[in-house]
Design a protein around this motif. Structure first.
Motif: not given
Lengths: 397, 214
Positions: B123-125, B79-84, B166, B121
């Motif tokens: 886009r698909t994550g 639950k720790l999402p990638p951070m931009f 990007v 980056f």
């Protein structure tokens, strides 16, 4: 096209500006480039912050953001975009919408995208990284002035607009110029705000601004202090969306470990600078009120009232926090992080106190130059182009 | 005398522009102060960040820990999402340095290692695998503490190439087709443990750009 995020510094010392030596035309051109880049630099409005907010249909997040006073440009729309980055796990088909409240009170809804749980790998196992780009308002011919948080925060609501549920894991918003600063295009002609760096070309004479009204190197350098205060700020240092609820009469922590603040260093003796704090919080009914408190490692502490449901939910205050120490290896002052402990409590009533969102960023100066006034002046009296007799030097007498 | 692209003073020289007068020649020393001020403002403008905090009394955890002997023992924190993270490019083409502050601990006796990585980056994550060891764009920090401790690291991208940009096309409501190409990194936090019973836990991750002009 070069990235507008690239730095454009001017060399000092060998090969650059040296005391007791003439400043070359090349150096002046670099100075113009650096100045314009500062004016047009990107800003983090809402720095990316994880939130893990569960959203059901029409469950908006309302937050605050601070912007640069504006890249003085006219019309602004042609050069500025806001980039939203988000990470979301939908549990059903859903769409998300951003809703901006403009300084004039109007708002616009913009649908980002329609999401489907089936489009997410492993049925929602992974978050979807998304991006949305938009202008600050409808396309038009007049300039939009964004409101700094210090003088009245702008609000933005982000939420699910239709059926379906989702978890919004993280959100961020950046403001970025769509064009890099290019000589002759957006560097000062036609009131677009930058300095006319085509006049600072190698081998060309440096003309005083009395010969180029408002666009010469003199005006550029004299406006540098304005750039320091109003542009190139760290607009967004943190943003959080905790949706924290309490009925406690004593302060309760919002986070297990709080975010850290670090502002820019300005003058030699600075050890702290002002941080603008914003929050969006309210009581669940008209008679339930409370307080929010920010306490920093450096010792600063500020408490603000939270109104009942019939009062304003917008809270804006300030605190003096550590500014960056450029001489330290990681920028920290005294080898510490100036961590904010954010707490809320109920002070009256029987309902809940809810902290929806909170933000922090550097504000503008106390009395910034009005971008609207600047734009109006630019439109009314655009910078003069030199008459032909000046193109190769000062006018012969 | 050395060549510098950053501020010599490390602060803004107050009043430097007051020395400028209309129709007067400009002293080169005053010009140097002004240039240093410009460079200082750019040094300080760098400072974008991304943060992850958790609610009071909670934490993010790697619920399933791989065996330490696994060929790739790292896996993400749940639950720790990638951070931009928006990156500034420096004069030499590298990114500004990213100062990482991670507050974490092990849930039981054992040594946990957190790997913080910068990636272009996507886009698909989609996570394609754990970041490599020794990569300049990642850093490892470890602790055996079972209570929260602050761990620090500094990472950066040695050369920002097109892969790190990007392309952002025309915004809606615009009629022009103009793109911008910012540098955007995705910050990921992976972890491993010396014991499958010692779950890596995180309560705060902060990433912040730093110029380090000194």
């Amino acid at each position: 096209m070069p990235s507008p995020v690239s730095r454009r510094q001017v060399v000092v010392g060998d090969g650059g500006v040296v005391s007791a030596q003439a400043v070359s035309g090349t150096d002046w051109q670099q100075i113009g480039n650096a100045y314009n880049t500062l004016l047009a630099g990107p800003a983090a409005l809402l720095p990316f912050f994880t939130c893990a907010v569960s959203l059901s249909s029409v469950a908006d997040i309302t937050t605050l953001y601070s912007v640069q006073p504006t890249f003085v440009a006219w019309p602004r729309y042609t050069i500025l975009a806001r980039i939203w980055l988000y990470s979301i796990v939908p549990t059903g088909t859903a769409s998300i919408t951003s809703r901006f409240t403009a300084p004039d009170g109007s708002y616009s809804d913009r649908q980002w995208t329609t999401l489907s749980s089936t489009s997410i790998g492993g049925a929602g196992t992974f978050a979807q990284l998304g991006m949305h780009i938009e202008g600050p308002g409808a396309s038009g011919s007049s300039q939009v002035t964004s409101t700094p948080i210090s003088s009245g925060a702008s609000t933005v609501q982000v939420g699910l607009a239709v059926s379906g549920n989702a978890t919004l894991l993280a959100l961020g918003c950046y403001e970025i110029p769509r064009l890099s600063v290019i000589p002759g295009e957006n560097d000062g002609l036609n009131g677009d705000g930058g300095e006319e760096i085509t006049f600072l070309g190698t081998g060309m004479p440096i003309l005083d601004d009395t010969l180029q009204t408002g666009v010469g190197p003199g005006s550029m350098l004299r406006r540098l202090d304005e750039v320091r205060t109003d542009y190139a700020r760290r607009c967004g240092i943190w943003a959080g969306y905790p949706n924290k609820t309490t009925t406690s009469g004593t302060f309760v922590d919002v986070y297990q470990d709080g975010p850290a603040a670090l502002t820019r260093k300005h003058f030699r003796t600075d050890v702290t600078r002002t941080l603008q704090l914003g929050a969006y919080a309210q009581g669940s009914d008209a008679t339930t009120t409370g307080e929010i408190k920010w306490s920093f490692t450096s010792g600063a502490s500020v408490t603000a009232a939270i109104n009942g449901s019939t009062g304003s939910a917008t809270i804006i205050t300030q605190a003096e926090v550590d500014c960056e120490d450029p001489s330290s290896v990681d920028g920290r002052r005294s080898s510490r992080d100036d961590i904010a402990t954010i707490q809320i409590r109920r002070t009256a009533g029987a309902g809940n106190i809810v902290l929806y969102t909170h933000t922090a960023g550097e504000g503008s100066s106390a009395s910034p130059t009005s971008p609207a006034a600047t734009a109006a002046a630019s439109a009314a009296a655009p910078p003069k182009r030199l008459p032909p007799e000046y193109l190769f030097g000062r006018k012969k007498r | 005398m050395s060549t510098r692209y950053t501020s010599e003073r490390l602060y803004y020289v107050r009043g430097a522009t007051d020395e400028l007068g209309g129709n007067l020649p400009m002293d080169a020393g005053a010009a140097r102060d002004v240039v240093n001020n410009l460079n200082h403002l750019q040094d300080m403008q760098v400072g974008f960040g991304a943060q992850c905090g958790v609610a009071s009394g909670s934490y993010l955890e790697q619920s399933t820990v791989k065996n330490a002997s696994d060929a790739d023992p790292f896996s993400p924190i749940d639950k720790l999402p990638p951070m931009f993270l928006w990156l500034h490019q420096q004069q030499d083409g590298s990114s500004s340095r990213i100062v990482v502050r991670l507050v974490g601990y092990a849930s039981a006796a054992g040594t946990v290692t957190f790997r913080i990585a910068l990636r272009p980056f996507d886009r698909t994550g989609t996570r394609t695998g754990s970041p490599g060891t020794g990569d300049a764009t990642s850093a490892d920090v470890s602790t055996s503490s079972t209570t929260a401790v602050t761990l620090s690291a500094v990472i950066y991208v040695p050369r920002l190439t097109d892969a790190w940009t990007v392309e952002l096309p025309t915004a809606d409501a615009y009629t022009n087709t103009v793109s911008v190409r910012p540098y955007v990194a995705v910050v990921e936090v992976w972890a491993k443990s010396s014991a499958t019973s010692a779950h890596p836990r995180v309560t705060m991750v902060t990433t912040r750009e730093n110029m380090n002009a000194s």
